[in-house]
Motif scaffolding. Structure first.
Motif, mmCIF file in Angstrom:
data_model
loop_
_atom_site.group_PDB
_atom_site.id
_atom_site.type_symbol
_atom_site.label_atom_id
_atom_site.label_comp_id
_atom_site.label_asym_id
_atom_site.label_seq_id
_atom_site.Cartn_x
_atom_site.Cartn_y
_atom_site.Cartn_z
ATOM 1 N N PRO A 16 -49.283 11.736 -32.989
ATOM 2 C CA PRO A 16 -50.265 11.931 -34.096
ATOM 3 C C PRO A 16 -50.912 13.161 -34.144
ATOM 4 N N GLY A 17 -51.531 13.555 -35.260
ATOM 5 C CA GLY A 17 -52.161 14.880 -35.481
ATOM 6 C C GLY A 17 -53.215 14.925 -34.886
ATOM 7 N N VAL A 18 -53.818 16.216 -34.961
ATOM 8 C CA VAL A 18 -55.050 16.714 -34.295
ATOM 9 C C VAL A 18 -56.346 16.398 -35.314
ATOM 10 N N ASP A 19 -57.274 15.398 -34.635
ATOM 11 C CA ASP A 19 -58.156 15.163 -35.336
ATOM 12 C C ASP A 19 -59.380 16.094 -35.422
ATOM 13 N N TRP A 20 -59.253 17.199 -36.448
ATOM 14 C CA TRP A 20 -59.963 18.220 -36.431
ATOM 15 C C TRP A 20 -61.526 18.057 -36.517
ATOM 16 N N PRO A 21 -62.004 17.079 -37.557
ATOM 17 C CA PRO A 21 -63.377 16.901 -37.515
ATOM 18 C C PRO A 21 -64.030 16.288 -36.290
ATOM 19 N N ARG A 22 -63.304 15.567 -35.492
ATOM 20 C CA ARG A 22 -63.843 15.026 -34.299
ATOM 21 C C ARG A 22 -63.761 16.120 -33.298
ATOM 22 N N ILE A 23 -62.860 17.177 -33.236
ATOM 23 C CA ILE A 23 -63.085 18.377 -32.191
ATOM 24 C C ILE A 23 -64.221 19.204 -32.681
ATOM 25 N N ARG A 24 -64.389 19.424 -33.985
ATOM 26 C CA ARG A 24 -65.385 20.146 -34.390
ATOM 27 C C ARG A 24 -66.853 19.543 -34.044
ATOM 28 N N SER A 25 -66.925 18.318 -34.165
ATOM 29 C CA SER A 25 -68.057 17.692 -33.741
ATOM 30 C C SER A 25 -68.342 17.703 -32.548
ATOM 31 N N LEU A 26 -67.508 17.827 -31.466
ATOM 32 C CA LEU A 26 -67.484 17.866 -29.954
ATOM 33 C C LEU A 26 -68.045 19.440 -29.699
ATOM 34 N N VAL A 27 -67.345 20.088 -30.146
ATOM 35 C CA VAL A 27 -67.790 21.926 -30.009
ATOM 36 C C VAL A 27 -69.295 21.908 -30.294
ATOM 37 N N VAL A 28 -69.561 21.556 -31.562
ATOM 38 C CA VAL A 28 -70.738 21.677 -32.075
ATOM 39 C C VAL A 28 -71.913 21.036 -31.215
ATOM 40 N N GLY A 29 -71.477 19.754 -30.635
ATOM 41 C CA GLY A 29 -72.330 19.069 -29.768
ATOM 42 C C GLY A 29 -72.691 19.864 -28.448
ATOM 43 N N GLN A 30 -71.613 20.425 -27.937
ATOM 44 C CA GLN A 30 -71.651 21.094 -26.635
ATOM 45 C C GLN A 30 -72.646 22.390 -26.702
ATOM 46 N N ALA A 31 -72.147 22.892 -28.131
ATOM 47 C CA ALA A 31 -73.108 24.154 -28.196
ATOM 48 C C ALA A 31 -74.402 24.039 -28.375
ATOM 49 N N ALA A 32 -74.667 23.095 -28.962
ATOM 50 C CA ALA A 32 -76.090 22.565 -28.972
ATOM 51 C C ALA A 32 -76.839 22.251 -27.671
ATOM 52 N N VAL A 33 -76.218 21.401 -26.898
ATOM 53 C CA VAL A 33 -76.473 21.061 -25.546
ATOM 54 C C VAL A 33 -76.660 22.451 -24.724
ATOM 55 N N GLN A 34 -75.664 23.086 -24.819
ATOM 56 C CA GLN A 34 -75.844 24.639 -23.870
ATOM 57 C C GLN A 34 -76.986 25.512 -24.289
#
Length: 102
Positions: free
Chosen positions: A15-33
């Motif tokens: 299956p292809g990479v789900d870029w919107p979910r990865i983007r959400s993960l990265v933005v969420g982790q940046a906000a937590v840090q």
């Protein structure tokens, strides 16, 4: 058995990479840090205002010590109680090319 006509990926590919979910993960982790960093600065600033340099030392130690202990003992307990599964472990060589010394 014929492949289903509802598949969207070509045969042999995953299956292809789900870029919107990865983007959400990265933005969420940046906000937590960023929030964790802001909290550390706020606690240190408050400690300086209320108790001086000794209080800052105590606050930083109180926030760092539990992380350090969990890093040490958590890694040890992980290897002790949940070893690597045999599917991921490297098997021993069938015939070693060296022999231990006398």
């Amino acid at each position: 058995m014929e492949p289903s006509s509802t598949t969207s990926a070509p045969a042999g590919t995953g299956p292809g990479v789900d870029w919107p979910r990865i983007r959400s993960l990265v933005v969420g982790q940046a906000a937590v840090q960023a929030g964790s960093f802001a909290l550390l600065i706020a606690m240190s600033w408050t400690a300086v205002q209320l108790g001086g340099h000794g209080a800052v030392t105590f606050v930083i130690l109180a926030s760092t010590l539990p992380r350090a202990l969990m890093l040490l003992f958590g890694a040890y307990s992980r290897t002790l109680w949940a070893p690597v599964p045999s599917c991921c472990a490297r098997p021993p060589p069938a015939s070693p090319s060296w022999r231990p010394g006398p």
